[in-house]
Design an enzyme around this catalytic site. Structure first.
Site, PDB file in Angstrom:
ATOM      1  CB  SER A 126      -0.936  -0.005   1.204  1.00 48.57           C
ATOM      2  OG  SER A 126      -0.194  -0.103   2.401  1.00 48.57           O
ATOM      3  CB  SER A 127       3.998   2.286   1.665  1.00 45.49           C
ATOM      4  OG  SER A 127       4.635   1.055   1.542  1.00 45.49           O
ATOM      5  CG  ASP A 170       7.222  -3.165  -3.147  1.00 41.95           C
ATOM      6  OD1 ASP A 170       7.463  -4.321  -3.533  1.00 41.95           O
ATOM      7  OD2 ASP A 170       7.297  -2.817  -1.959  1.00 41.95           O
TER       8      ASP A 170
HETATM    9  C1  GLA Z   1       9.250  -4.496   0.837  1.00 48.33           C
HETATM   10  C2  GLA Z   1      10.132  -3.555   0.020  1.00 48.33           C
HETATM   11  C3  GLA Z   1      10.583  -4.215  -1.281  1.00 48.33           C
HETATM   12  C4  GLA Z   1      11.167  -5.604  -1.012  1.00 48.33           C
HETATM   13  C5  GLA Z   1      10.259  -6.421  -0.108  1.00 48.33           C
HETATM   14  C6  GLA Z   1      10.876  -7.724   0.290  1.00 48.33           C
HETATM   15  O1  GLA Z   1       8.041  -4.724   0.199  1.00 48.33           O
HETATM   16  O2  GLA Z   1       9.425  -2.385  -0.299  1.00 48.33           O
HETATM   17  O3  GLA Z   1      11.492  -3.374  -1.947  1.00 48.33           O
HETATM   18  O4  GLA Z   1      12.453  -5.485  -0.478  1.00 48.33           O
HETATM   19  O5  GLA Z   1       9.920  -5.718   1.079  1.00 48.33           O
HETATM   20  O6  GLA Z   1      11.069  -8.539  -0.830  1.00 48.33           O
END
Ligand code: GLA
Length: 427
Positions: A126-127, A170
């Site tokens: 969500s972030s 993400d």
């Molecule tokens: C979070 C981070 C990603 C990744 C995951 C673990 O979601 O935002 O960049 O490192 O953890 O895979």
């Protein structure tokens, strides 16, 4: 009902003016490749049909106002006073974005309405969905014309201002995903390719019952692992007598991905991982490997304590084996070998639980329950420390897996569909 018309109407009711643009910015599920992105090793996530929706209209007074229907606390931020304290934690993501837009459309402000149906409790990104959405909304409202890659880069850096040294998976999948496919992301060299999901595969996600606040208590645990991977990279480079530079930034510490690239692949590192010290501090590693200390501990907003010992052997073992599982999982999806794919998810989860130590008893219990109810395999998704798990499920077992998840943890649990990346609509 969350949709374009709904968010547009809510914007008009709240601000007594019309929005100029609406953005849909999806969440994501990471199928496999967990905690590999900040080592610049590959990942295989997909965007989902749950999203953050944002409506926006420009202002000409440098004020950015935001009302969130998802998290409490309205924001009213002056672009020339970004150091002022914010009223609610989610607003730090807005401030991070505004920092990354300093110098873009000077003097412009915006009214924003934020809504959607993406759970914010951890694991479904969500972030990053919010950060990417905010950047797309402000770029559109200000007619700044920044290109997609530029916005993506700014989204990645903007979140590091919040304190988590995230890797970029993400924001990349939220920006570039296409419906019906996962996205294989490589960082070294940078490349993405769609991996169509085969018939007979459904994805179910389920909440473990405890939040994984990346902006809060999980922050130190996450950054500790980022540093552990850098330390492992330094020791392995030394052991293999490789002179490695960080491809993304010559001032930065080389990552496991850089070392893997120099050594001819992550497989070449796997056998060295077992010979690493179990725990060591950055200072010890800098001394032993003959490298500078500062790049090992530098984080965007702070430094990791140089004398805190971290678990580098287990970190290297997880990350190098997980990179190999991404390759194997992509092959399994392309071949339609769903049992193989499911087993890779299970093994990934065990590696995250036993070596990387980012699972919880509730996530373990949930994954076991989903597999017992007929899933091909299941694992935590995202950073872990709470939040969501995912399961790969045959279509005829979706209801059973959801029911088992609800019995295990009270939910929510639901099926997700691979969706397109973020879109902007001009009104
Ligand atoms: C979070 C981070 C990603 C990744 C995951 C673990 O979601 O935002 O960049 O490192 O953890 O895979």
């Amino acid at each position: 009902m969350i949709d374009l018309e709904g968010i547009k109407r809510t914007f008009s009711a709240h601000y007594a003016r019309s929005a100029t643009h609406v953005v849909r910015s999806p969440g994501r599920v990471n199928l496999i490749g967990e905690h590999t992105d900040y080592s610049h090793l590959p990942v295989l996530p997909m965007a989902i049909d749950r999203a953050t929706w944002l409506a926006v209209a420009p202002r000409d007074d440098g004020r950015v106002r935001a009302r969130s229907q998802v998290k409490p606390g309205d924001a009213d931020i002056a672009r020339d006073a970004l150091d002022a304290p914010v009223d609610a934690p989610w607003q730090r993501y807005l401030v991070g974005v505004l920092r990354e837009l300093a110098g873009v459309a000077p003097g412009a402000g915006a009214d924003l309405l934020i809504g959607g149906d993406l759970p914010t409790s951890g694991g479904l990104s969500s972030s990053s969905s919010l950060s990417v959405g905010l950047l797309r909304a402000l770029d559109a409202a200000w007619e700044a014309g920044l290109d997609q890659r530029d916005l993506l880069r700014r989204a990645i850096v903007s979140e590091r201002h919040v304190g988590v040294e995230g890797g970029g998976m993400d924001q990349t999948v939220i920006t570039l995903a296409s419906a019906g496919a996962a996205l294989r992301i490589d960082f070294l060299p940078a490349a993405e390719r769609a991996v169509p999901l085969p018939a007979g595969l459904e994805i179910v996600v389920a909440y473990s019952g405890s939040e994984a606040p990346k902006g809060g208590s999980a922050q130190r645990d996450y950054n500790e692992r980022v540093v552990a991977c850098r330390l492992a990279a330094a020791v392995i480079a030394r052991a293999l007598e490789l002179d490695v530079k960080a491809a993304h930034d010559p001032e930065a510490a080389p990552l496991l991905g850089d070392v893997a690239f120099a050594a001819g692949g992550a497989d070449a590192l796997a056998h060295v991982a077992d010979g690493l010290p179990e725990r060591a501090s950055a200072r010890e590693v800098a001394d032993r490997a003959g490298v500078a200390l500062e790049p090992l501990v530098r984080l965007t907003t702070t430094s990791f304590p140089a004398d805190d010992a971290v678990a580098l052997r287990a970190a290297a073992r997880h990350v190098t084996s997980e990179a190999a599982r991404v390759d194997a999982a992509e092959r399994a999806l392309l071949a339609g070998e769903l049992d193989v794919f499911g087993t890779l998810l299970d093994v990934s989860h065990h590696s995250l639980a036993l070596d990387y130590k980012c699972s919880t008893a509730a996530l373990d219990h949930l994954c076991t329950a989903m597999v017992s109810a007929g899933a091909f395999g299941a694992r935590l998704t995202g950073a872990g420390f709470g939040g969501y798990a995912l399961a790969a499920v045959p279509p005829q077992r979706v209801d059973d897996v959801i029911a088992a998840s609800l019995r295990a943890t009270d939910g929510p649990a639901f099926r997700v569909v691979a969706s397109d990346g973020a879109t902007v609509t001009s009104l």
